[in-house]
Design a protein around this motif. Structure first.
Motif, PDB file in Angstrom:
ATOM      1  N   PHE A 289       0.816  -1.211   0.000  1.00 12.75           N
ATOM      2  CA  PHE A 289       0.000   0.000   0.000  1.00 12.75           C
ATOM      3  C   PHE A 289       0.849   1.260   0.000  1.00 12.75           C
ATOM      4  O   PHE A 289       0.353   2.345   0.287  1.00 12.75           O
ATOM      5  CB  PHE A 289      -0.951  -0.030   1.200  1.00 12.75           C
ATOM      6  CG  PHE A 289      -1.985  -1.114   1.079  1.00 12.75           C
ATOM      7  CD1 PHE A 289      -3.161  -0.890   0.389  1.00 12.75           C
ATOM      8  CD2 PHE A 289      -1.754  -2.375   1.607  1.00 12.75           C
ATOM      9  CE1 PHE A 289      -4.107  -1.893   0.235  1.00 12.75           C
ATOM     10  CE2 PHE A 289      -2.691  -3.391   1.473  1.00 12.75           C
ATOM     11  CZ  PHE A 289      -3.871  -3.150   0.788  1.00 12.75           C
ATOM     12  N   ASP A 291       1.742   2.592  -2.608  1.00 10.64           N
ATOM     13  CA  ASP A 291       1.248   3.387  -3.729  1.00 10.64           C
ATOM     14  C   ASP A 291      -0.172   3.897  -3.487  1.00 10.64           C
ATOM     15  O   ASP A 291      -0.795   4.439  -4.410  1.00 10.64           O
ATOM     16  CB  ASP A 291       1.284   2.580  -5.027  1.00 10.64           C
ATOM     17  CG  ASP A 291       0.296   1.426  -5.041  1.00 10.64           C
ATOM     18  OD1 ASP A 291      -0.048   0.917  -3.943  1.00 10.64           O
ATOM     19  OD2 ASP A 291      -0.146   1.011  -6.133  1.00 10.64           O
ATOM     20  N   ASP A 292      -0.682   3.768  -2.283  1.00 11.06           N
ATOM     21  CA  ASP A 292      -1.981   4.358  -1.951  1.00 11.06           C
ATOM     22  C   ASP A 292      -1.712   5.804  -1.530  1.00 11.06           C
ATOM     23  O   ASP A 292      -1.796   6.178  -0.357  1.00 11.06           O
ATOM     24  CB  ASP A 292      -2.657   3.565  -0.830  1.00 11.06           C
ATOM     25  CG  ASP A 292      -4.152   3.831  -0.768  1.00 11.06           C
ATOM     26  OD1 ASP A 292      -4.582   4.889  -1.273  1.00 11.06           O
ATOM     27  OD2 ASP A 292      -4.891   2.993  -0.220  1.00 11.06           O
ATOM     28  N   HIS A 325      -3.928  -3.206  -5.261  1.00  8.76           N
ATOM     29  CA  HIS A 325      -2.569  -3.069  -4.734  1.00  8.76           C
ATOM     30  C   HIS A 325      -1.854  -4.422  -4.634  1.00  8.76           C
ATOM     31  O   HIS A 325      -0.938  -4.586  -3.829  1.00  8.76           O
ATOM     32  CB  HIS A 325      -2.573  -2.368  -3.373  1.00  8.76           C
ATOM     33  CG  HIS A 325      -3.249  -1.036  -3.389  1.00  8.76           C
ATOM     34  ND1 HIS A 325      -2.628   0.105  -3.848  1.00  8.76           N
ATOM     35  CD2 HIS A 325      -4.506  -0.673  -3.007  1.00  8.76           C
ATOM     36  CE1 HIS A 325      -3.473   1.128  -3.746  1.00  8.76           C
ATOM     37  NE2 HIS A 325      -4.616   0.682  -3.246  1.00  8.76           N
ATOM     38  N   TYR A 335       6.051  -1.909 -10.423  1.00  5.63           N
ATOM     39  CA  TYR A 335       5.428  -1.320  -9.236  1.00  5.63           C
ATOM     40  C   TYR A 335       6.462  -0.552  -8.424  1.00  5.63           C
ATOM     41  O   TYR A 335       6.256   0.617  -8.065  1.00  5.63           O
ATOM     42  CB  TYR A 335       4.789  -2.405  -8.372  1.00  5.63           C
ATOM     43  CG  TYR A 335       4.284  -1.875  -7.047  1.00  5.63           C
ATOM     44  CD1 TYR A 335       3.008  -1.340  -6.926  1.00  5.63           C
ATOM     45  CD2 TYR A 335       5.108  -1.877  -5.906  1.00  5.63           C
ATOM     46  CE1 TYR A 335       2.560  -0.829  -5.716  1.00  5.63           C
ATOM     47  CE2 TYR A 335       4.661  -1.365  -4.696  1.00  5.63           C
ATOM     48  CZ  TYR A 335       3.384  -0.840  -4.619  1.00  5.63           C
ATOM     49  OH  TYR A 335       2.951  -0.315  -3.421  1.00  5.63           O
TER      50      TYR A 335
END
Length: 359
Positions: A289, A291-292, A325, A335
C-alpha cells in the motif's frame, strides 16, 4: 505441644484449601483461555495479548487468523469474515518481529487444521532486521505456551492474574458489561488522536538504513533469508492455506526521512528483494500500500509516522478482497519503480509547508 501441632496442621490445611479454591477460581474462569474458550455468561476483559493469544489459538473455533504487529490491532474480524466468508480470530503481537509472528502462525496451524486464511503484515521498517530477531523487552509467559501441566501452577496460583485478570472478569460480569470480541480485542484507535500536529509532535528518528557502507549485498541476502524462514517455509508447508501478506502504508513522513537521507532507492531495492522472495510461493498473496498515495499523504489518517486509523485498516481489507494493490511476478518491478519515482520527485518542502500552514 499437641495444641500447637494441631493448630499448625489446621493452619496448613486451611491455607492449602484456600490455595485450591483461589487456584480453582482462576482455572474455571480462565481469563487467558489456557484450558478452555470463554464461558457463557462471563464477560472477559481485553488483557495482555502475549498472555491471551495462545489460549485463543488453542481453544477457539476459527478458520482464519489475523496476526502481526500493531499495524494489525485495529482490524475488525467481522469485516474480514464478511469479505472473505470466514470465521476469524485476531491475535496481534504489538512490537513483534517476523519470527515471533511466524511462530504464532505455526502454533495456530498445529492446533487448528481447519485454517484456510492467514492475514499478516510485512512491515516495511523491519525488512532488513535479522531473521531471528525477537522483541526482547517483554518476557513471554512460557508456562502458558508449553504442554507441561506441572508449571501451570504459575498461572492458577499467580497473585497478579487472580487479582487483575480473574477479578476483572468477575467484576465486568457483575457490572453487566459486554465481553471483548475480536473487533475490539487490542483495538486502540479510539484512544489515540490523529492529525498533522500529533504526527509532528511524535516525530521520527533517523532511519539509518543498513547497507550504505558497501554491505548492501549482505543486507539483501539477509532479507531473502528472513522471508524464506519467516514467511515462505510456513506457506510451502501448508499449500491449502492462503497467506495474505501486506506492506502497510507508512505516512509521507517516512518517505520524507528516507528522501533526506538519500535512501529511497536503496530502500526500494530492499522492498523489491523481499517481494520477489515471497512471490516465489504460489499460496502467498502479496499486497503493498505504498502506492496508496491518497492515504499516505493525508496525515489526518495517522497517529504517528506509521500508525493509521481503523478506517484505513478497513480499507486495507476491502482492497485486498478486491485484489487492489496486489503484487505479482509480472508487475513487481514496474510497481517498485513507480513508487520510487513518486517519492523521489515528491515536493516535501511544499507539502509540509502547506499542511502545517493550514493547521
Amino acid at each position: 505441644m499437641r495444641s500447637e501441632k494441631k493448630w499448625g496442621i489446621g493452619f496448613l490445611t486451611t491455607a492449602a484449601a484456600l490455595l485450591v479454591i483461589l487456584g480453582g477460581l482462576t482455572a474455571v474462569v480462565d481469563p487467558y483461555f489456557h484450558y478452555h474458550g470463554p464461558l457463557a455468561g462471563l464477560s472477559y476483559p481485553d488483557g495482555n495479548e502475549r498472555y491471551q493469544n495462545d489460549g485463543i489459538i488453542r481453544n477457539f473455533t476459527y478458520d482464519a487468523v489475523i496476526t502481526g504487529n500493531s499495524m494489525t490491532e485495529n482490524f475488525r474480524t467481522s469485516e474480514l469474515n464478511e469479505l472473505f466468508g470466514v470465521n476469524a480470530v485476531k491475535v496481534p503481537l504489538n512490537g513483534s518481529k517476523f519470527k515471533e509472528v511466524d511462530e504464532q502462525v505455526r502454533r495456530a496451524i498445529r492446533h487448528n487444521p481447519d485454517i484456510r486464511l492467514v492475514v499478516r503484515d510485512l512491515s516495511g521498517g523491519m525488512l532488513y532486521e535479522d531473521k531471528d530477531a525477537m522483541r526482547t523487552d517483554i518476557t513471554l509467559p512460557e508456562y502458558l505456551y508449553d504442554d507441561n501441566p506441572f508449571n501451570d501452577v504459575q498461572y492458577v496460583l499467580n497473585k497478579e492474574i487472580l487479582l487483575e485478570a480473574t477479578a476483572d472478569t468477575l467484576r465486568r460480569t457483575a457490572q453487566g458489561l459486554s465481553s471483548i470480541d475480536f473487533d475490539t480485542y487490542q483495538f486502540w484507535d479510539d484512544t489515540m488522536p490523529h492529525g498533522p500536529e500529533v504526527v509532528r509532535e511524535r516525530g521520527l528518528n533517523s532511519i539509518d538504513l543498513p547497507g550504505r557502507k558497501g554491505d548492501e549485498e549482505a543486507v539483501l541476502q539477509g532479507i531473502r533469508e528472513s522471508m524464506e524462514q519467516n514467511f515462505v517455509q510456513t506457506a510451502r508447508e501448508n499449500p491449502d492455506i492462503e497467506f495474505y501478506c501486506f506492506i502497510p502504508p507508512y505516512s509521507i513522513c517516512w518517505w520524507q526521512r528516507l528522501y533526506e537521507e538519500d535512501s529511497i532507492e536503496l530502500y526500494i531495492r530492499y522492498c523489491k528483494a523481499a517481494c520477489e522472495a515471497l512471490l516465489e510461493c504460489d499460496n502467498i498473496r502479496l499486497f503493498s500500500f505504498f502506492d496508496d498515495y491518497d492515504v499516505v499523504t493525508d496525515l489526518d489518517n495517522y497517529s504517528d509516522w506509521a500508525h493509521y486509523s481503523a478506517d484505513i485498516n478497513s480499507k486495507l481489507l476491502r482492497d485486498m478482497a478486491a485484489g487492489k494493490h496486489a503484487l505479482t511476478k509480472e508487475n513487481c518491478a514496474d510497481y517498485w519503480q513507480g513508487v520510487q519515482d513518486f517519492y523521489t520527485a515528491f515536493d516535501y518542502e511544499a507539502y509540509f509547508a502547506d499542511v502545517y500552514a493550514a493547521g
